[in-house]
Enzyme design. Structure first.
Site, PDB file in Angstrom:
ATOM      1  CB  CYS A 271     -87.310  -9.553  -9.352  1.00 59.08           C
ATOM      2  SG  CYS A 271     -85.642  -9.415  -9.968  1.00 59.08           S
TER       3      CYS A 271
ATOM      4  NE  ARG B 235     -89.800  -9.483  -3.180  1.00 58.66           N
ATOM      5  CZ  ARG B 235     -89.818 -10.502  -2.347  1.00 58.66           C
ATOM      6  NH1 ARG B 235     -90.731 -10.573  -1.434  1.00 58.66           N
ATOM      7  NH2 ARG B 235     -88.924 -11.456  -2.428  1.00 58.66           N
TER       8      ARG B 235
ATOM      9  CD1 TRP C 264     -82.239  -4.333  -6.210  1.00 54.80           C
ATOM     10  CD2 TRP C 264     -81.168  -6.269  -6.519  1.00 54.80           C
ATOM     11  NE1 TRP C 264     -81.045  -4.277  -5.519  1.00 54.80           N
ATOM     12  CE2 TRP C 264     -80.369  -5.450  -5.689  1.00 54.80           C
ATOM     13  CE3 TRP C 264     -80.684  -7.537  -6.846  1.00 54.80           C
ATOM     14  CZ2 TRP C 264     -79.132  -5.846  -5.188  1.00 54.80           C
ATOM     15  CZ3 TRP C 264     -79.442  -7.938  -6.354  1.00 54.80           C
ATOM     16  CH2 TRP C 264     -78.697  -7.097  -5.531  1.00 54.80           C
TER      17      TRP C 264
ATOM     18  CG  ASN D 226     -87.050 -13.086  -7.326  1.00 56.09           C
ATOM     19  OD1 ASN D 226     -85.914 -12.628  -7.355  1.00 56.09           O
ATOM     20  ND2 ASN D 226     -87.721 -13.279  -6.205  1.00 56.09           N
ATOM     21  N   GLY D 227     -84.514 -14.530  -9.394  1.00 52.92           N
ATOM     22  CA  GLY D 227     -83.521 -15.550  -9.072  1.00 52.92           C
ATOM     23  C   GLY D 227     -82.338 -15.429 -10.015  1.00 52.92           C
TER      24      GLY D 227
ATOM     25  CD  GLU E   9     -79.604  -1.844  12.164  1.00 57.20           C
ATOM     26  OE1 GLU E   9     -78.786  -2.584  11.619  1.00 57.20           O
ATOM     27  OE2 GLU E   9     -80.713  -1.582  11.661  1.00 57.20           O
TER      28      GLU E   9
ATOM     29  CE  LYS F  94     -81.494   0.574   8.838  1.00 52.66           C
ATOM     30  NZ  LYS F  94     -81.286  -0.763   9.274  1.00 52.66           N
TER      31      LYS F  94
ATOM     32  CD  GLU G 294     -79.882  -0.133   5.308  1.00 46.67           C
ATOM     33  OE1 GLU G 294     -79.778  -1.106   4.549  1.00 46.67           O
ATOM     34  OE2 GLU G 294     -80.377  -0.236   6.438  1.00 46.67           O
TER      35      GLU G 294
ATOM     36  CG  HIS H  81     -56.639  -0.899  18.545  1.00 42.21           C
ATOM     37  ND1 HIS H  81     -55.417  -0.903  19.155  1.00 42.21           N
ATOM     38  CD2 HIS H  81     -57.546  -1.178  19.527  1.00 42.21           C
ATOM     39  CE1 HIS H  81     -55.549  -1.203  20.436  1.00 42.21           C
ATOM     40  NE2 HIS H  81     -56.846  -1.368  20.688  1.00 42.21           N
TER      41      HIS H  81
ATOM     42  CE  LYS I 124     -88.008  -4.897   4.404  1.00 42.19           C
ATOM     43  NZ  LYS I 124     -87.234  -4.193   5.447  1.00 42.19           N
TER      44      LYS I 124
HETATM   45  C1  G6P Z   1     -81.201  -6.845   2.769  1.00 41.07           C
HETATM   46  C2  G6P Z   1     -81.920  -5.659   3.368  1.00 41.07           C
HETATM   47  C3  G6P Z   1     -81.477  -5.473   4.822  1.00 41.07           C
HETATM   48  C4  G6P Z   1     -81.706  -6.760   5.605  1.00 41.07           C
HETATM   49  C5  G6P Z   1     -80.986  -7.933   4.959  1.00 41.07           C
HETATM   50  C6  G6P Z   1     -81.384  -9.256   5.584  1.00 41.07           C
HETATM   51  O1  G6P Z   1     -79.857  -6.545   2.592  1.00 41.07           O
HETATM   52  O2  G6P Z   1     -81.656  -4.489   2.630  1.00 41.07           O
HETATM   53  O3  G6P Z   1     -82.246  -4.435   5.401  1.00 41.07           O
HETATM   54  O4  G6P Z   1     -81.248  -6.587   6.902  1.00 41.07           O
HETATM   55  O5  G6P Z   1     -81.337  -8.020   3.575  1.00 41.07           O
HETATM   56  O6  G6P Z   1     -82.746  -9.468   5.317  1.00 41.07           O
HETATM   57  P1  G6P Z   1     -83.680 -10.464   6.106  1.00 41.07           P
HETATM   58  O7  G6P Z   1     -85.003 -10.395   5.400  1.00 41.07           O
HETATM   59  O8  G6P Z   1     -83.039 -11.810   6.009  1.00 41.07           O
HETATM   60  O9  G6P Z   1     -83.748  -9.978   7.510  1.00 41.07           O
END
Ligand code: G6P
Length: 611
Positions: A2, A27, A77, A103-104, A484, A488, A491, A507, A606
């Site tokens: 949030c 966020r 969020w 937030n929390g 990765e 990408k 997500e 496997h 984020k």
């Molecule tokens: C969230 C984001 C990811 C990120 C992860 C870790 O899940 O959506 O993109 O890699 O958090 O975030 P950080 O800020 O700790 O790199």
């Protein structure tokens, strides 16, 4: 998670806080709301949906509300309670005189709610946050700060909160534990925010709140105390952030902007850190613990999401270049699994935001057990960066797109630098170190060259965007890149994708391959090239369509792959810095073609400041 913004001063507060939460929408973005104070009392508006939905009510507000000089806003969020109007913040106590944004997570909300219900309080939402504001209301006896303090003493969990009361106009009470909160200091005005991006337009002077601190903020200043009501002295810090950095600058999406920024952000990250002549790395943030690092017996990388993938590349780099045993752990697992920390264990936390709850908790656990704790973090002044023993900032600038791109690049670069720094002091010759650093220094120009062919990635996305399952394969240093690439795609385009070490395909996952299934294979030149060609043949034999990421000049690959994206030649340990870029672009174009909201993918945030 949030986003929170509060303002108290002499200007009209609502436009300031609404603009602020628009900048924080990345966020969290399932609902939004604001509260402001007028002579007639508290005005609260909130609703499910984007900030723009709440913003649309602003023109219809009465003049006194429009002219109010104290306000706060929130973008959510969801954790507890569905993303609907009732659960949106701010939440009010039953009297309607106190409102709160949060937030929390209030972990003991259930027992507090049961207690308050017995006391006759009725609830309007399903959130943990409403429990907190009702508790504040229940405890209020004419002093908002005191009521907030007493309530927080009963709360388990995490919070960054801002609280208003119509009985104390011109006052914002802010408090934090585990969720970020800063106070922006302007001229006769103060802001409260969960993130610097919300306030950089108004000031670059900030106070970083620490856990268990409460601030009483007014237009003429603020006072800070701890939960025991003891005064706390804070220092002003300068924000290293500019408005241009958090604006789109002509790009359609932040993600695309951030992909194209990578040559420049990588240069910023490397600047002043490489001494080519002597084959040396300079990392000021590690100077004070250099001896301990050189003697380290074991490294543990702790991270989540994309940062965890960077850690996995780091594990290969550290073992290869510095010959130090290294493991990469999901922070969420590490913190709860009774990890072994021996003498000489260094725990390195990797985090773009520096606020990820699991990464921070894992770091605290490691600290308690006596490990030296390092941070590789992007956001200056973030919680992780302030709690580590030492560390290295990425310096890639703010990353706004939820899908991490340039921060991943920065994480790879910083870890490559630390590996060379340690390698040089343990096993690497000056010549080998100089050659490696020269190659690293050349990566920004190579990425620029690679970005010239961004259209190829679009063509690949167009060819397979209708397919619901993709595989990504890589070996060695490119195995984490396969993970990765798949992340990408998942997500932001909601296509199911799986990343694998290429040899593992046989496997199990090979059973998934059907006619025309897109299989992205990172098949760059290197020790395992012959093996990966074998994997490509296995895919082809089952009708899969190979999308190859290959080294420039390799013409053989074109007869094996349906599509090829070439990257410049570079030593294997540095290949991830290049091979990830086409995968970022393919995911971006797939998401755009599917009409997805690239910068604000569904259900994601984020920075995940809750467990
Ligand atoms: C969230 C984001 C990811 C990120 C992860 C870790 O899940 O959506 O993109 O890699 O958090 O975030 P950080 O800020 O700790 O790199």
């Amino acid at each position: 998670m949030c986003g929170i913004v509060g303002y108290v001063g002499s200007r009209y507060a609502l436009p300031i806080v609404m603009e602020g939460i628009k900048r924080l929408e990345y966020r969290g973005y399932d609902s939004a709301g604001f509260a402001t104070l007028t002579e007639d009392g508290m005005v609260v508006r909130k609703s499910a949906g984007r900030v723009s939905v709440v913003e649309s009510v602003l023109p219809d507000l009465d003049q006194a509300t429009k002219e109010a000089t104290t306000a706060m806003a929130h973008t959510r969020w969801a954790t507890h309670g569905a993303p609907n109007d009732e659960n949106a913040h701010p939440h009010c106590d039953s009297s309607g005189k106190i409102s709160l944004v949060h937030n929390g997570i209030i972990e003991n909300y259930h027992s507090l709610r049961t207690y308050l219900e017995k006391e006759g309080v009725t609830f309007e939402s399903a959130t943990d946050t409403e429990v907190l504001v009702q508790l504040v209301g229940h405890l209020y006896k004419g002093n908002l700060e005191q009521a907030v303090r007493e309530a927080l003493l009963q709360v388990d969990g995490t919070y960054g909160i801002a609280v208003l009361s119509s009985q104390e106009p011109g006052v914002i009470i802010a408090a934090r534990r585990g969720s970020p909160l800063i106070i922006g200091v302007g001229k006769d005005e103060y802001l409260v925010a969960s993130d610097a991006a919300a306030i950089v337009e108004h000031t670059n002077q900030v106070i970083y709140m620490s856990d268990n601190e409460i601030a009483r903020v007014t237009a003429s200043g603020f006072s800070m105390t701890n939960l025991d009501a003891m005064p706390v002295t804070k220092e002003l810090s300068d924000l290293e952030l500019s408005l241009e950095e958090i604006e789109l600058g002509g790009y359609e999406h932040f993600m695309l902007k951030e992909i194209f920024e990578q040559p420049k952000s990588l240069e910023d990250c490397l600047r002043g850190r490489i001494d080519l002549k002597n084959g040396e790395v300079h990392l000021g943030g590690l100077r004070d613990c250099a001896r301990e690092l050189i003697r380290a017996k074991r490294f543990i990388f702790s991270a989540c999401g994309t940062a965890w993938h960077a850690g996995l590349v780091g594990e290969y780099l550290f073992e290869d270049l510095a010959r130090i045993p290294t493991e990469t752990e999901y922070a969420s697992e590490f913190r709860y699994r009774n990890p072994i920390i021996n003498d000489g264990t260094v725990v390195l936390s990797i985090s773009q935001s520096g606020e990820t709850a699991d990464t921070m908790a894992a770091m605290n656990e490691a600290k308690e057990r006596g490990a030296l704790c390092l941070g590789v973090v992007n956001v200056v002044g973030s919680s992780i960066s302030r709690n580590t023993d030492a560390g290295v900032y990425l310096h890639v600038g703010p990353e706004i797109g939820v899908a991490s791109t340039k921060a991943f690049m920065g994480q790879l670069a910083v870890i490559s630098l630390i590996a060379a720094y340690l390698g040089r002091r343990r096993h690497m010759s000056q010549a080998a170190s100089a050659e490696y650093l020269r190659a690293l220094n050349g990566v920004p120009a190579q990425i620029s060259k690679l970005l010239d062919q961004a259209d190829r990635a679009k063509a690949i996305a167009e060819a397979y965007v209708h397919r619901d399952n993709w595989l990504y394969l890589g070996r060695g240093y490119n195995y984490p890149v396969a993970l990765e690439g798949a992340l990408k795609l998942k997500e932001i385009s909601y296509i199911h994708a799986e990343g694998l070490p290429a040899a593992e395909m046989k496997h199990g996952p090979i059973a998934l391959i059907t006619e025309g299934m897109p299989v992205v294979v990172i098949a760059t030149d290197g020790m395992q090239y012959g093996k990966i060609v074998g994997n490509i043949e296995e895919v082809r034999a089952r009708g899969g369509h190979v999308i190859a990421i290959a080294t420039e000049g390799n013409t053989e690959i074109e007869s094996l792959a349906k599509h090829t994206f070439y990257v410049p030649d570079i030593a294997e340990p540095l290949q991830p810095l290049l091979t990830v870029v086409p995968l970022q672009l393919i995911a971006y174009h797939a998401a755009v073609l599917r009409g997805c909201n690239v910068d604000k993918p569904r259900n994601l945030a984020k920075s995940v400041t809750v467990e």
